[in-house]
Design a protein around this motif. Structure first.
Motif, mmCIF file in Angstrom:
data_model
loop_
_atom_site.group_PDB
_atom_site.id
_atom_site.type_symbol
_atom_site.label_atom_id
_atom_site.label_comp_id
_atom_site.label_asym_id
_atom_site.label_seq_id
_atom_site.Cartn_x
_atom_site.Cartn_y
_atom_site.Cartn_z
ATOM 1 N N ARG A 41 17.971 5.091 -26.846
ATOM 2 C CA ARG A 41 17.540 3.554 -27.251
ATOM 3 C C ARG A 41 17.720 3.701 -28.677
ATOM 4 N N GLU A 49 13.662 -3.637 -31.281
ATOM 5 C CA GLU A 49 13.612 -2.701 -29.907
ATOM 6 C C GLU A 49 14.056 -3.462 -28.765
ATOM 7 N N GLY A 50 14.910 -2.722 -27.943
ATOM 8 C CA GLY A 50 15.280 -3.294 -26.705
ATOM 9 C C GLY A 50 16.695 -3.945 -26.966
#
Length: 508
Positions: free
Chosen positions: A45, A145-146
């Motif tokens: 990630r 994030e993501g």
């Protein structure tokens, strides 16, 4: 595609391998340090967020991303995230001078540079023509994030990293290594057990020595334990705590570890595979490691540029500890004379090598790239190693001397011409030369000689201090000697062996 299929294929990229490990074993620790740990899912990630942020900032595929810092989880993640973005990682030595760092950043053309606080202090606000990001402020720079980057297609011949062979005030020389070359480093370690490895990373991430152990560990799904700065006792404590199985160390590190009075009190029974490279490794030290440290001891001889690699499993060949072993599978090493002709078995010659893992060339330096090459009668390309050696009747290579005058101190390459260029700038120096001398602490250490300018008053101590202030920490002269005249050959070449003999004769 699952990791096993990728590893069995003809070519895979490290970012894709990490993605596969994240999907299959996401909770396994990928990176660890004294500051914490990051599992494969978290690393995957984070690499996405870094790659997405690079694309957001306009960093294009094929451009360099420079990193100047001590080893850390953030450093490793930026290196790997740059690869996922299709960029070329350019790890630079933080021990280099500000002038050298500026030159290397300009040479690789990096539009963005990641720094730790020490590196930022070294640069001292100099204009480098690139965006800077402090690793301590990485979270604020990251994509959300993501976030995911724009997918890129990476070809085997695309650049993976640029390793600089000279971190001094001289002209830097960037060694461009491709994804194919790094894939070869990962793939050839199929039998080294990196899949369940806990690998101690005790040398800097800007060093090829480190990467040939660090990259296979992550490629096969192991755990890399990063040391910000090496010290012998700290290494043993960390290795014991993590139940380390693998380590890559340079000879001076082995020397310092084995010299600890309480070495035998540490539980190192988990070790299976220890490697060494980058500098001369004495037979006596190899024998001591084999006798007192569990697991195999494997010495590699090769170059950052690629060429050929020799391997010596010290435990299996106790009568060959004076050698660097035999060429590994698919690596072809020849010895040639001054005219470029191969020498018969048993005779001394310059080492040239060919393998699947060879540099593309020196970045932006076609003439230097050509000078590093040799071609056999069939037109196959080899890399000149710059060493002189001899093969014995069993095919083991003994190194006899360095054709070039490279100094290897504490596992770091030091080029005398770069040091000479600095020393020569002092107004009291009319002529100078730098040689490598044996050192118990570092393996070798640079020592300078100079011919004083008539009428310019400066002490040896003053000149030494002036010079060392302008050199990186790893390149500083251990001593300086005034001399009436440098010994030279009939064609004007400084006879450095005579300088070494002179020091050896005086015991200085």
């Amino acid at each position: 595609m699952i990791a096993a299929d990728l590893l069995a294929s003809d070519f895979a990229t490290l970012p894709d391998l990490i993605r596969a490990h994240a999907a299959e074993r996401g909770g396994k620790i990928a990176l660890a340090s004294d500051a914490g740990a990051l599992d494969y899912a978290g690393l995957d990630r984070l690499m996405d967020r870094i790659a997405a942020a690079l694309h957001r900032d306009g960093v294009a595929q094929g451009q360099a991303v420079a990193i100047v810092a001590a080893s850390s989880i953030e450093y490793a993640a930026v290196f790997l995230g740059a690869l996922r973005a299709g960029c070329v990682a350019a790890p630079l030595a933080p021990s280099a001078t500000a002038e050298s760092l500026v030159a290397m950043i300009a040479d690789c053309g990096a539009p963005i540079v990641f720094l730790d606080e020490d590196a930022a202090a070294t640069l001292g606000g100099r204009e480098i023509g690139a965006k800077t990001v402090l690793l301590t402020a990485l979270e604020a720079w990251l994509a959300p994030e993501g976030a995911t980057p724009t997918p890129v297609t990476i070809a085997p011949e695309d650049g993976f990293n640029i390793i600089y062979s000279s971190g001094t005030t001289g002209t830097p020389k960037g060694i461009v290594q491709s994804h194919a070359m790094r894939w070869a480093h990962i793939h050839r370690n199929a039998s080294a057990g990196f899949g369940d490895a806990v690998t101690m990373i005790a040398t800097p991430l800007y060093s090829n020595t480190t990467l040939v152990s660090f990259l296979p560990t992550l490629g096969w799904g192991g755990t890399a334990v990063l040391m910000k700065k090496f010290d012998a006792r700290g290494f043993l404590e960390l290795a014991e705590a993590h139940r380390a199985t693998h380590a890559m160390l340079v000879p001076v590190q082995y020397q310092r570890i084995m010299a600890l009075p309480d070495f035998d009190s540490f539980d190192l029974s988990s070790f299976r595979f220890k490697t060494c490279t980058s500098a001369p490794f004495s037979p006596a030290l190899k024998a001591d490691v084999v006798a007192r440290w569990p697991g195999l001891l494997v010495e590699y001889y090769g170059m950052t540029e690629g060429g050929g690699t020799c391997l010596l499993v010290a435990n299996q060949f106790p009568d060959k500890l004076h050698t660097v072993g035999r060429p590994v599978e698919d690596h072809d090493i020849r010895l040639i004379d001054e005219d470029g002709n191969e020498v018969p078995q048993g005779e001394m010659g310059e080492v040239v090598g060919r393998s699947p893992a060879m540099m593309t060339g020196y970045h932006g330096r076609s003439e230097a790239s050509a000078a590093a090459e040799w071609f056999d009668a069939e037109g196959r390309r080899y890399i000149r190693h710059g060493d002189v050696g001899r093969f014995d009747e069993d095919g083991f290579l003994t190194l006899l001397d360095r054709k070039k005058d490279l100094i290897i101190s504490g596992g770091f390459n030091i080029y005398p011409t770069d040091l000479e260029a600095v020393l020569a700038q002092h107004p009291a120096v009319a002529d100078c030369s730098v040689i490598g001398m044996p050192s118990e602490a570092w393996g070798e250490t640079p020592v300078g000689f100079y011919v004083p300018h008539t009428g310019v008053d400066a002490s040896v101590a003053d000149i030494l201090a002036w010079t060392n202030e302008r050199l990186g920490r790893t390149q500083r002269l251990a001593a300086l000697h005034a001399i009436d005249e440098l010994p030279r050959s009939a064609i004007g070449k400084v006879l450095k062996r005579e300088l070494r003999d002179r020091l050896a004769g005086t015991g200085a």
